[in-house]
Structures are given as C-alpha cells and as structure tokens.
Design a protein around this motif. Structure first.
Motif, PDB file in Angstrom:
ATOM      1  N   UNK A  12      -1.923   6.184   2.126  1.00 24.96           N
ATOM      2  CA  UNK A  12      -1.040   5.779   3.214  1.00 24.96           C
ATOM      3  C   UNK A  12      -0.804   4.286   3.131  1.00 24.96           C
ATOM      4  N   UNK A  13       0.343   3.845   3.613  1.00 21.10           N
ATOM      5  CA  UNK A  13       0.649   2.423   3.636  1.00 21.10           C
ATOM      6  C   UNK A  13      -0.091   1.773   4.804  1.00 21.10           C
ATOM      7  N   UNK A  14      -0.925   0.778   4.544  1.00 16.36           N
ATOM      8  CA  UNK A  14      -1.689   0.162   5.629  1.00 16.36           C
ATOM      9  C   UNK A  14      -0.840  -0.796   6.458  1.00 16.36           C
ATOM     10  N   UNK A 102      -9.756   0.661  -0.880  1.00 16.02           N
ATOM     11  CA  UNK A 102      -8.997   0.754  -2.116  1.00 16.02           C
ATOM     12  C   UNK A 102      -8.879  -0.638  -2.725  1.00 16.02           C
ATOM     13  N   UNK A 103      -9.511  -0.817  -3.885  1.00 14.70           N
ATOM     14  CA  UNK A 103      -9.612  -2.131  -4.510  1.00 14.70           C
ATOM     15  C   UNK A 103      -8.919  -2.143  -5.859  1.00 14.70           C
ATOM     16  N   UNK A 125      -6.717  -2.532   1.355  1.00 17.53           N
ATOM     17  CA  UNK A 125      -6.497  -1.414   2.273  1.00 17.53           C
ATOM     18  C   UNK A 125      -7.814  -0.741   2.637  1.00 17.53           C
ATOM     19  N   UNK A 126      -7.962  -0.395   3.897  1.00 14.78           N
ATOM     20  CA  UNK A 126      -9.134   0.341   4.364  1.00 14.78           C
ATOM     21  C   UNK A 126      -8.642   1.468   5.266  1.00 14.78           C
ATOM     22  N   UNK A 138      -3.270   6.844  10.919  1.00 11.69           N
ATOM     23  CA  UNK A 138      -2.996   5.758  11.858  1.00 11.69           C
ATOM     24  C   UNK A 138      -4.018   4.625  11.763  1.00 11.69           C
ATOM     25  N   UNK A 139      -5.137   4.876  11.086  1.00 13.01           N
ATOM     26  CA  UNK A 139      -6.167   3.842  10.941  1.00 13.01           C
ATOM     27  C   UNK A 139      -5.922   2.945   9.734  1.00 13.01           C
TER      28      UNK A 139
END
Length: 178
Positions: A12-14, A102-103, A125-126, A138-139
């Motif tokens: 998902x796009x953060x 995500x690294x 991103x987390x 949504x997180x």
C-alpha cells in the motif's frame, strides 16, 4: 514483533508527513495503560513522562504508544505539522508480526547492553498488522528513523528525527513504568 522486508515495496502507498493512528487508538494514561496492557511498559528516564499515552487494537490493548511533542531535549517539529516528534510504540514481543517495515537498505544491528537492537537510519514505509494477521491499509505511513529493541518480552520502536546516538541514549535510559 517486527518483520523487515528488504528490497521490497509495500503493498500500500504510505501516508507521508501526517500522524496516522493505529486501529482503535484511544488516549489513556500511563497507569491505566500499564494495568491493561499485560506486558511491561518502559518509559525513557531521559525524557520523563510522555505528553500523551495511547492504547490501540483492542482490550487489552495490543500496542501502547508514548508520544512526545516538541520541547527541550526532543527533536524539532517538522514545518507545518502539529503531531508528536517522538513516538515509542510498545507491544508484547511474542506477538509476531505487529509491524511490517519495507526497507531499500539494511537495518543496522546495535548492541544495547544485553539487548540487540536494530537501527533504521532512513524514513521508510511501515504497516500495522492487526490481531488477525491482516495488514491494515489505513495504517500505512512513512516512519522516521527508528531504533527497534526487544527488552524483557516487550518490543519497542523508538521513532523520530533522531541520530542513532540519541536514539541509543533514549533506549539506554528506559526504565519500567512504576
């Protein structure tokens, strides 16, 4: 409690630059969070009591977060933001995974006394993984630099615009909440 995905893009796009609450997040106080959580809650002696305590994802809460706003000894606020500048998420270490990170680079191992920590030196991103093992879209958010450490069964994420040295200082000052 935290799963690192290296070289992968998140599903998902953060959100970028805004505070994103965890599912069911509610304000509470340190004593109540400690009584309800069922796991140890740690407070950094270096920073003192948090400005805000939130519990999230059910009763008992699965995650307790200590939030610190701009002030002496804390990171500065980002221009145009009013949210916390430092966040310390805590959850029982045996729950896995709770957060996916995500690294596009390596998490650096850091010796922290008898504990092993990991330093994530760049925003990344987390995503939050709920009690049912589902990623909560949504997180999805961009996380600041983060030090992750498991202490006596509790996993902690110390997140903010911090140097590795300052994050380690904060971690070394953690004491169990009374």
């Amino acid at each position: 409690g935290i799963e690192f995905h290296q070289g992968e893009d998140p599903p998902f796009t953060p959100a970028d630059g805004r505070y994103v609450p965890l599912p069911g997040e509610r304000a509470t106080d340190l004593d109540t969070a400690r009584a309800e959580a069922g796991f140890r809650i740690w407070v950094p002696d270096l920073l003192g009591p948090p400005d805000l305590v939130v519990a999230a994802d059910g009763d008992p809460p699965r995650v307790v977060s200590l939030l610190y706003f701009a002030g002496p000894g804390r990171p500065p606020a980002r221009p145009g933001t009013t949210g916390p500048v430092l966040r310390i998420d805590q959850f029982h270490g045996s729950i896995s995974p709770v957060f996916d990170k995500y690294l596009q680079f390596n998490a650096e191992p850091v010796a922290l006394g008898s504990y092993l920590a990991f330093w994530v030196s760049e925003p990344h991103p987390v995503l939050y993984v709920d009690r049912d093992g589902q990623i909560r879209e949504e997180s999805a958010r961009m996380s600041d630099k983060t030090l992750v450490v498991e202490m006596a069964g509790t996993t902690l994420r110390i997140e903010g615009e911090l140097s590795k040295e300052r994050a380690v200082e904060i971690a070394r000052s953690l004491v169990e909440a009374p």
